[in-house]
Design an enzyme around this catalytic site. Structure first.
Site, short mmCIF file in Angstrom:
data_model
loop_
_atom_site.label_atom_id
_atom_site.label_comp_id
_atom_site.label_asym_id
_atom_site.label_seq_id
_atom_site.Cartn_x
_atom_site.Cartn_y
_atom_site.Cartn_z
N ASP A 1 0.82 -0.65 13.25
CA ASP A 1 0.51 -1.59 12.17
C ASP A 1 1.29 -2.88 12.38
OD1 ASP A 1 -0.74 -2.57 9.93
OD2 ASP A 1 0.57 -1.57 8.51
N ALA B 1 0.81 -1.21 0.00
CA ALA B 1 0.00 0.00 0.00
C ALA B 1 0.85 1.26 0.00
CB ALA B 1 -0.93 -0.01 1.22
N GLY C 1 4.12 1.51 -1.24
CA GLY C 1 5.02 1.65 -2.38
C GLY C 1 5.59 0.31 -2.82
#
Length: 961
Positions: free
Chosen positions: A799, A682, A684
């Protein structure tokens, strides 16, 4: 009033008092309970039945115990409150201090905060106070040292109690259990008068920041059963007075700074079962009497400075099941017939200076599961008796002086998953009996003197992950049956005398990352099928007699290392390999041509290739010439666009380094080609770059151009802000960043084994055994603990997921991808958007945007569930639930073993269940019910005493589901 009338009146008043006072007492206690209820937050409604004038008021209320039952309307006072694990929140309800008959108070495993009240010390009947696993803070009231006339159990485990260690508790003379482990005390010594607690049975003070010496007065605790002072900073010698504690069952002193010798006298402790003094600086010889303790089962003395020989009494230790003394300086042989008289299960004497033969009696009881003798000087042959030890699961004998042949039955032990014999002088064949080793995952026998043909029965080892047999004298062909080893991850047969062709089926091994067949006598062509294996990162076929052309299919591999040197290869080197990176990969093949071939390449094949290449170039050039006019404009625009992005001939690129680097912008930007692309996400694309001058491999993340999402979450700034200032072995290293207009590059260390998620949920699933998974969990937990507790201000990753835990060549784990990380100060951070990945996001995101590091703890709990169950957070085979709900429900209904990954659970059920308990603790619904990452690390490390049982069973309470 007449005397008779006066006596009748007094009798009537006494009767009325007898009927009313119990009711008044009950009413008073009920009022206190209702006041306590009003002061607490009760999201689960556990106290909803506490209502005024309800039936049985209050002794029939849930979680309440009284001294008796309701008889003729009289109700006794409240004597017990059992409110553990009810999700209660708020401060300590001081109304409970009015329960004058209260004997047992359990508020453990809730979300209670603030200080503990001094009024508790005045409760005259209180015997048990358990507030473990909350968030109580502040110092303990000094009144505790002069109160608690009846207190027998004080359990404050896993809170945030601070200040000096409360030495005044040594004045609470009735104490039988003092449990203060895992609190935030400032560095403090143990009180000298600790021995005054004559009734004490359990002393659990692990991780309390204790300093100084263990006071000799501890020897006065004649009733002490469990002594745990582990994970502190205690120094000095172990006091000899411990030998006076005749009731001791367990001694836990590991992970301190203790020095000096082990005191004599421990052998006189008739009830002693577990002794752990590992990870200290203890020196000298092991006392001769130590192993005369008749009940001694488990001894852990690893990572010290012990010298001398093992005492002869070891051979007579009748109850010994575990002996862990690795990483010392112990010399000499085992005592004769060691193992004959005890039910030995685990033995690890690795990294010592021991010598002599391996005792044939080690498995006399038939229970030995782990045999680890690596890095010693053991000699002679492996005893034939070990070939009958069918209980063995883990065998590591490398780097000794073993010789002779390996017993036939030893090759085929049915439960062994790791067999490591490397670095000895063993000879003979690999027996065909190895086909019976159905559980074998790692066969590591390199650097020996084995001969003969590799048996075709190797193909029966369907769980095999690694086969390392290099530097031997094997002959014959590479068995075609290796094509059946679909889980094979590494195959190293280099430096042998193998001949024949490379089996074509090797190309079917989709999980193979390393193939090394160098330094043999292999002939024939290189199988084209090898180019199908896109997991391959290292291919070495050098120093053989291979012929034919280099298959063009090899260009499809994402190779980190390629060596086809010194063969008889001919023809043209595929275009992709005509680069400096692979210049040394084709030496010693005079028939091979680079590019159009140099003038000295005069072989027929080279001339033929040169002619073919020239014709091809002319043909292609003609086609390009015809087409060029039609798309000149497009090409011109594309050129300008690319120049705007990656032009490195000007000074617009800005390189900011955070570590010493030996490369420049050109090295990095030139790697941004399709052939080097190794990942896309998401944020790169990620490329692999091999840079000069040393050929180091790096990972380059090229972030997507600005978008709506990136305006909300500036990935580049977040990663640079975070990784530029952190330094930890379990955090991926950011070497530098490059910026130019809208193009932004981040340059990291390269992690050749990719992500944990890939190994758990892709074609590689099943490769990781449990010891590797456990180590990955510890590594990642230590990385997150560093972010939360050692960075100022603390950093929330936001995350955490298995795809963001990367693995190096040795499967050491590092936390990566800090694109949404946030630094926080003294309180929770306010987030403008929800970050994270589906299945990992903590539930508090549903009702607040103010999150703490406990959100990371939740996400890491999901990762641990992945490691234990082998399932992804949103797996299709768990129905419409996420992994947390699925695991929690199944554990509750069917038990912990029902959710374990059955491919690896057979040998490690106990360890996996313990990690499962920690995981479930981490995914508690309320953030404050989750442990800190520092505690998660400690809980994980506590597991690995090679499955040693912990005496302080109360410490496992926080793990309960």
């Amino acid at each position: 009033m007449a005397p008779l009338h006066r006596r009748l009146l007094l009798l009537l008043l006494a009767l009325v008092a007898g009927l009313l006072l119990p009711r008044l007492g009950a009413a008073s206690d009920a009022g206190a309970l209702l006041a306590a209820k009003a002061a607490l937050s009760d999201p689960a409604g556990a106290l909803s039945a506490w209502r005024a004038r309800s039936s049985g008021y209050p002794c029939r209320w849930p979680h309440v115990a009284c001294a008796g039952n309701s008889i003729a309307g009289a109700v006794d006072a409240v004597t017990g409150l059992y409110l553990g694990g009810l999700f209660l929140a708020g401060g300590f309800p001081v109304a409970l201090c009015s329960l004058r008959s209260l004997r047992h108070l359990d508020l453990s495993s809730n979300d209670l905060t603030g200080p503990l009240p001094a009024c508790l010390a005045a409760l005259p009947a209180l015997e048990t106070l358990n507030v473990a696993s909350n968030n109580f803070s502040g110092e303990l009231p000094a009144a505790y040292g002069g109160g608690f006339p009846s207190l027998a159990v004080l359990n404050l485990i896993q809170n945030f109690i601070s200040g000096e260690f409360p030495g005044f508790l040594a004045n609470v003379s009735a104490l039988q259990e003092l449990l203060l482990a895992y609190n935030s005390f400032s560095p403090s010594p143990l009180p000298d008068n600790l021995g005054n607690l004559a009734a004490l049975r359990v002393l659990f003070l692990a991780n309390c920041s204790l300093t100084g010496n263990i006071p000799p007065s501890v020897g006065k605790l004649k009733n002490l059963v469990n002594l745990d002072l582990s994970s502190n900073n205690l120094s000095g010698e172990i006091p000899p007075s411990i030998g006076n504690l005749s009731s001791l069952v367990q001694i836990e002193l590991f992970s301190n700074q203790l020095s000096g010798r082990i005191p004599a006298g421990l052998g006189g402790l008739k009830k002693l079962q577990q002794l752990d003094i590992s990870m200290n600086h203890i020196s000298g010889e092991i006392p001769e009497d130590m192993f005369t303790a008749p009940s001694l089962e488990s001894v852990h003395m690893y990572q010290n400075n012990l010298t001398g020989r093992l005492p002869a009494t070891l051979a007579t230790a009748a109850s010994l099941t575990e002996l862990m003394i690795f990483a010392n300086q112990i010399e000499g042989p085992f005592p004769p017939e060691f193992g004959k008289n005890c039910p030995l299960e685990s033995l690890d004497v690795s990294d010592n200076r021991m010598s002599g033969p391996i005792p044939a009696t080690l498995c006399a009881a038939g229970k030995l599961t782990q045999l680890l003798l690596l890095n010693n000087k053991f000699e002679r042959a492996i005893p034939a008796e070990l070939g009958k030890c069918r209980s063995l699961m883990r065998v590591r004998l490398p780097y000794n002086r073993l010789s002779g042949t390996v017993p036939s039955e030893f090759w085929g032990l049915p439960h062994v998953y790791l067999l490591e014999l490397r670095g000895n002088a063993l000879s003979g064949n690999v027996d065909a009996a190895i086909g019976h080793a159905a559980n074998l995952s790692y066969l590591i026998i390199d650097n020996n003197r084995f001969t003969g043909v590799l048996p075709t029965e190797l193909g029966n080892l369907t769980k095999l992950v690694e086969l390392s047999a290099s530097n031997n004298s094997f002959s014959g062909t590479v068995p075609a049956s290796v094509a059946s080893l679909l889980d094979l991850f590494r195959l190293d047969l280099s430096n042998n005398s193998l001949s024949g062709e490379i089996p074509r089926g090797v190309g079917q091994l989709k999980n193979l990352t390393l193939l090394d067949l160098s330094d043999n006598h292999l002939n024939g062509s290189i199988p084209e099928e090898l180019g199908v294996n896109h997991q391959m990162s290292s291919l070495d076929l050098s120093n053989n007699e291979l012929s034919g052309e280099v298959p063009t299919q090899l260009q499809d591999l994402k190779l980190h290392d390629l060596n086809l040197s010194y063969n008889k290869l001919t023809g043209h080197i595929p275009f992709f390999f005509n680069s400096d990176q692979f210049r040394q990969s084709f030496l010693g093949n005079p028939g091979l041509c680079y590019g159009l071939c140099s003038s000295d390449g005069d072989s027929d094949s080279c001339r033929h290739a040169r002619i073919q290449m020239a014709v091809s170039i002319l043909t292609v050039a003609a086609g390009i010439l015809l087409m060029s006019v039609a798309w000149f404009t497009y090409k011109y625009r594309s050129y300008n666009k690319r120049a705007a992005e990656v032009d490195i001939e000007n000074s617009e690129w800005v390189l900011t380094s955070f570590h010493k680097v030996e490369f420049n912008e050109r090295d990095i930007v030139n790697s941004l080609t399709e052939n080097n692309l190794i990942g896309k996400g998401a944020a790169g694309m990620v490329y692999k770059a091999v840079v000069r001058p040393r050929g180091d491999t790096l990972a380059v993340k090229k972030l997507w151009a600005s978008s709506t999402a990136s305006k909300k979450i500036n990935t580049f700034e977040a990663e640079v802000e975070t990784l530029s200032k952190v330094r930890h072995k379990n955090i991926v290293k950011l070497f530098c960043c490059l910026t130019k207009e809208a193009c932004r590059l981040l340059v990291y260390e390269f992690m050749p084994n990719g992500s944990l998620g890939d190994f758990l949920h892709s074609a590689k699933a099943g490769i990781l055994d449990w010891p590797t998974r456990y180590k990955i969990a510890v590594d990642a937990a230590e990385g997150l603990s560093y972010l939360h507790h050692d960075c100022v201000p603390a950093i929330i990753h936001r995350d955490v997921k298995s795809n963001n835990i990367l693995l190096d060549a040795d499967f050491r784990a590092k936390v990566a991808d800090f694109g949404v990380a946030k630094s926080i100060g003294d309180g929770p951070a306010t987030m403008s958007v929800i970050a994270g990945s589906c299945g990992y996001i903590a539930p508090e995101y549903a009702y607040t945007i103010r999150v703490t590091e406990k959100s990371d703890v939740y996400s890491f709990g999901v990762v641990m569930l992945e490691l234990v169950t082998g399932k992804s957070p949103m797996a299709s085979d768990i129905g419409d639930k996420d992994l947390v709900a699925w695991a929690s429900t199944n554990v509750e209904q069917n038990g912990a073993e029902s959710v374990l990954d059955q491919k690896i659970a057979e040998q490690f059920k106990d360890e996996m269940c313990r990690v499962l308990k920690i995981a479930i603790l981490c995914v508690k619904y309320l953030p404050n019910n989750r442990p800190s990452m520092r505690l998660v690390v400690k809980f994980l490390l506590d597991i690995k005493g090679e499955n040693k049982p912990k005496a302080m069973k109360v410490a496992e309470a926080p793990f309960s589901t």
